[in-house]
Motif scaffolding. Structure first.
Motif, PDB file in Angstrom:
ATOM      1  N   VAL A   1     -75.377 -50.431  30.067  1.00 14.27           N
ATOM      2  CA  VAL A   1     -74.662 -50.450  28.793  1.00 14.27           C
ATOM      3  C   VAL A   1     -73.958 -51.787  28.547  1.00 14.27           C
ATOM      4  O   VAL A   1     -73.792 -52.208  27.405  1.00 14.27           O
ATOM      5  N   GLY A   2     -73.610 -52.487  29.620  1.00 12.16           N
ATOM      6  CA  GLY A   2     -72.976 -53.796  29.455  1.00 12.16           C
ATOM      7  C   GLY A   2     -73.935 -54.853  28.938  1.00 12.16           C
ATOM      8  O   GLY A   2     -73.510 -55.881  28.396  1.00 12.16           O
ATOM      9  N   ASP A   3     -75.242 -54.614  29.098  1.00  7.18           N
ATOM     10  CA  ASP A   3     -76.258 -55.597  28.702  1.00  7.18           C
ATOM     11  C   ASP A   3     -76.688 -55.477  27.246  1.00  7.18           C
ATOM     12  O   ASP A   3     -77.179 -56.430  26.666  1.00  7.18           O
ATOM     13  N   VAL A   4     -76.577 -54.276  26.674  1.00  5.37           N
ATOM     14  CA  VAL A   4     -77.301 -54.025  25.429  1.00  5.37           C
ATOM     15  C   VAL A   4     -76.515 -54.479  24.196  1.00  5.37           C
ATOM     16  O   VAL A   4     -75.296 -54.603  24.237  1.00  5.37           O
ATOM     17  N   ASP A   5     -77.264 -54.711  23.115  1.00  5.42           N
ATOM     18  CA  ASP A   5     -76.651 -55.105  21.842  1.00  5.42           C
ATOM     19  C   ASP A   5     -76.288 -53.891  21.007  1.00  5.42           C
ATOM     20  O   ASP A   5     -75.413 -53.957  20.157  1.00  5.42           O
ATOM     21  N   ALA A   6     -77.031 -52.795  21.208  1.00  5.08           N
ATOM     22  CA  ALA A   6     -76.846 -51.638  20.336  1.00  5.08           C
ATOM     23  C   ALA A   6     -77.304 -50.383  21.051  1.00  5.08           C
ATOM     24  O   ALA A   6     -78.020 -50.454  22.054  1.00  5.08           O
ATOM     25  N   VAL A   7     -76.872 -49.260  20.507  1.00  4.28           N
ATOM     26  CA  VAL A   7     -77.254 -47.961  21.061  1.00  4.28           C
ATOM     27  C   VAL A   7     -77.803 -47.103  19.932  1.00  4.28           C
ATOM     28  O   VAL A   7     -77.287 -47.138  18.810  1.00  4.28           O
ATOM     29  N   ILE A   8     -78.881 -46.370  20.233  1.00  6.86           N
ATOM     30  CA  ILE A   8     -79.346 -45.313  19.339  1.00  6.86           C
ATOM     31  C   ILE A   8     -79.062 -43.995  20.033  1.00  6.86           C
ATOM     32  O   ILE A   8     -79.513 -43.772  21.158  1.00  6.86           O
ATOM     33  N   LEU A   9     -78.279 -43.145  19.373  1.00  2.23           N
ATOM     34  CA  LEU A   9     -77.975 -41.826  19.918  1.00  2.23           C
ATOM     35  C   LEU A   9     -78.808 -40.794  19.159  1.00  2.23           C
ATOM     36  O   LEU A   9     -78.677 -40.666  17.932  1.00  2.23           O
ATOM     37  N   VAL A  10     -79.699 -40.104  19.891  1.00  2.00           N
ATOM     38  CA  VAL A  10     -80.511 -39.055  19.280  1.00  2.00           C
ATOM     39  C   VAL A  10     -79.799 -37.732  19.539  1.00  2.00           C
ATOM     40  O   VAL A  10     -79.584 -37.346  20.684  1.00  2.00           O
ATOM     41  N   GLN A  11     -79.421 -37.066  18.461  1.00  2.00           N
ATOM     42  CA  GLN A  11     -78.630 -35.843  18.597  1.00  2.00           C
ATOM     43  C   GLN A  11     -79.529 -34.612  18.588  1.00  2.00           C
ATOM     44  O   GLN A  11     -80.628 -34.635  18.027  1.00  2.00           O
ATOM     45  N   PRO A  12     -79.068 -33.529  19.198  1.00  2.00           N
ATOM     46  CA  PRO A  12     -79.899 -32.318  19.290  1.00  2.00           C
ATOM     47  C   PRO A  12     -80.322 -31.768  17.923  1.00  2.00           C
ATOM     48  O   PRO A  12     -81.356 -31.111  17.824  1.00  2.00           O
ATOM     49  N   ASP A  13     -79.557 -32.068  16.863  1.00  2.00           N
ATOM     50  CA  ASP A  13     -79.950 -31.570  15.539  1.00  2.00           C
ATOM     51  C   ASP A  13     -80.978 -32.481  14.856  1.00  2.00           C
ATOM     52  O   ASP A  13     -81.351 -32.252  13.710  1.00  2.00           O
ATOM     53  N   GLY A  14     -81.427 -33.545  15.576  1.00  2.00           N
ATOM     54  CA  GLY A  14     -82.460 -34.411  15.025  1.00  2.00           C
ATOM     55  C   GLY A  14     -81.933 -35.602  14.250  1.00  2.00           C
ATOM     56  O   GLY A  14     -82.703 -36.456  13.817  1.00  2.00           O
ATOM     57  N   HIS A  15     -80.606 -35.674  14.087  1.00  2.00           N
ATOM     58  CA  HIS A  15     -80.043 -36.851  13.433  1.00  2.00           C
ATOM     59  C   HIS A  15     -79.840 -37.968  14.453  1.00  2.00           C
ATOM     60  O   HIS A  15     -79.683 -37.708  15.650  1.00  2.00           O
ATOM     61  N   VAL A  16     -79.841 -39.187  13.959  1.00  2.00           N
ATOM     62  CA  VAL A  16     -79.808 -40.363  14.833  1.00  2.00           C
ATOM     63  C   VAL A  16     -78.702 -41.299  14.389  1.00  2.00           C
ATOM     64  O   VAL A  16     -78.527 -41.530  13.182  1.00  2.00           O
ATOM     65  N   TRP A  17     -77.937 -41.783  15.353  1.00  2.00           N
ATOM     66  CA  TRP A  17     -76.867 -42.745  15.080  1.00  2.00           C
ATOM     67  C   TRP A  17     -77.238 -44.066  15.739  1.00  2.00           C
ATOM     68  O   TRP A  17     -77.716 -44.086  16.877  1.00  2.00           O
ATOM     69  N   HIS A  18     -77.026 -45.181  15.050  1.00  2.00           N
ATOM     70  CA  HIS A  18     -77.371 -46.514  15.563  1.00  2.00           C
ATOM     71  C   HIS A  18     -76.175 -47.419  15.369  1.00  2.00           C
ATOM     72  O   HIS A  18     -75.696 -47.570  14.242  1.00  2.00           O
ATOM     73  N   GLY A  19     -75.650 -47.972  16.441  1.00  2.00           N
ATOM     74  CA  GLY A  19     -74.473 -48.823  16.291  1.00  2.00           C
ATOM     75  C   GLY A  19     -74.161 -49.585  17.556  1.00  2.00           C
ATOM     76  O   GLY A  19     -74.955 -49.580  18.507  1.00  2.00           O
ATOM     77  N   PRO A  20     -73.017 -50.237  17.593  1.00  2.00           N
ATOM     78  CA  PRO A  20     -72.644 -51.038  18.760  1.00  2.00           C
ATOM     79  C   PRO A  20     -72.410 -50.142  19.980  1.00  2.00           C
ATOM     80  O   PRO A  20     -72.111 -48.960  19.834  1.00  2.00           O
ATOM     81  N   PRO A  21     -72.546 -50.696  21.196  1.00  2.00           N
ATOM     82  CA  PRO A  21     -72.516 -49.872  22.397  1.00  2.00           C
ATOM     83  C   PRO A  21     -71.172 -49.246  22.740  1.00  2.00           C
ATOM     84  O   PRO A  21     -71.138 -48.292  23.503  1.00  2.00           O
ATOM     85  N   GLY A  22     -70.065 -49.708  22.199  1.00  2.00           N
ATOM     86  CA  GLY A  22     -68.760 -49.182  22.594  1.00  2.00           C
ATOM     87  C   GLY A  22     -68.630 -47.667  22.570  1.00  2.00           C
ATOM     88  O   GLY A  22     -68.431 -47.046  23.621  1.00  2.00           O
TER      89      GLY A  22
END
Ligand code: ADP
Ligand code: ADP
Length: 233
Positions: free
Chosen positions: A206-227
């Motif tokens: 996680v310290g290396d990456v520029d961004a995170v995509i979180l795939v949620q169980p309801d099928g929605h997706v969040w894309h943002g900074p790793p914090g």
């Protein structure tokens, strides 16, 4: 750039969408970690990027996924090798030849490159991933970490603009996993391609990456900074 426009996926026989109305814009050169609970749809999201979904999986996909402007559903996955490189969990399941050097050359075969270009790319890849000492060996004699480095190298010889890695360390012991993540860390900085990585060892990457995509169980997706993902995990 990778773009998802209103993408939903429903597998045959499923009663709900695995991914639901996903809009994403992943800029060139982004190192992006894909996280979410088991079964949420991480592999599905990665598979859409190189056309594995729905080509090999079946199911209904609505909306559009484009990589460098190419609609990934309009091409066969292997015709996308020079756009998207893929590394799967168990390297042995992705290998198509028996030897390291043959495997590194194989991905380029469909690209009809001149022999000297192919030779140079193999040399560059051997250097980049530290494969020199076993380049002429049978793949079966390599450790899991070495095999996974070859799989990454094989994907890279086609010079894709995106590299997709679906849990590349899950089949490896901790030392081999560390070897693969260290190699990935180096190449992200040296090659500067877009990387989509699904990986369980969050604290390691996680310290290396520029961004995170979180795939949620309801099928929605969040894309943002790793914090914020550190609070979720
Ligand atoms: P993750 O990678 O987050 O574990 P997957 O994308 O592999 O999630 O799977 C998401 C959901 O879709 C799961 O419920 C899984 O069972 C289902 N699924 C995955 N592939 C297929 C397929 N080819 N056919 C039917 N259902 C599938
Ligand atoms: P799992 O079935 O546990 O996800 P792997 O990640 O090793 O195991 O994938 C199994 C097989 O599915 C591999 O042999 C590979 O060919 C194929 N595969 C999975 N995802 C993709 C993808 N995005 N692109 C191409 N092939 C894939």
């Amino acid at each position: 750039m990778i773009r998802f426009d209103g993408v939903s996926v429903r597998y045959d026989g499923a009663t709900r969408d695995t991914l639901r109305g996903v809009d994403l814009e992943i800029p060139d050169g982004e190192f992006c970690l894909v996280v979410g609970p088991t079964g949420a749809g991480k592999s599905t999201l990665l598979g859409l990027v190189n056309g594995h979904v729905p080509h090999f999986t079946g199911g209904t996909v609505t909306g559009r996924v484009r990589v460098d402007g190419r609609d990934t559903r309009q091409s066969r996955p292997r015709d996308l090798a020079d756009v998207v490189g893929v590394v799967v969990q168990d390297p042995r399941r992705g290998f198509v030849t028996d030897r390291v050097d043959d495997e590194l050359a194989y991905t380029m075969e469909s690209l009809a490159l001149p022999p000297e270009v192919m030779r140079r790319r193999v040399e560059d890849t051997v250097d980049l991933l530290g494969l020199a000492e076993f380049r002429h060996r049978p793949l079966a004699t390599l450790s899991g970490g070495q095999q996974q480095r070859v799989a990454i190298g094989a994907a890279l010889t086609a010079h894709p603009s995106v590299l997709v890695l679906d849990e590349p360390t899950s089949a490896l012991d901790p030392a081999a996993a560390e070897e693969v993540l260290a190699a990935l860390h180096r190449l992200v900085h040296d090659v500067g391609i877009t990387v989509l990585l699904a990986e369980h060892r969050l604290e390691r990457v996680v310290g290396d990456v520029d961004a995170v995509i979180l795939v949620q169980p309801d099928g929605h997706v969040w894309h943002g900074p790793p914090g914020p993902v550190m609070d979720i995990s």
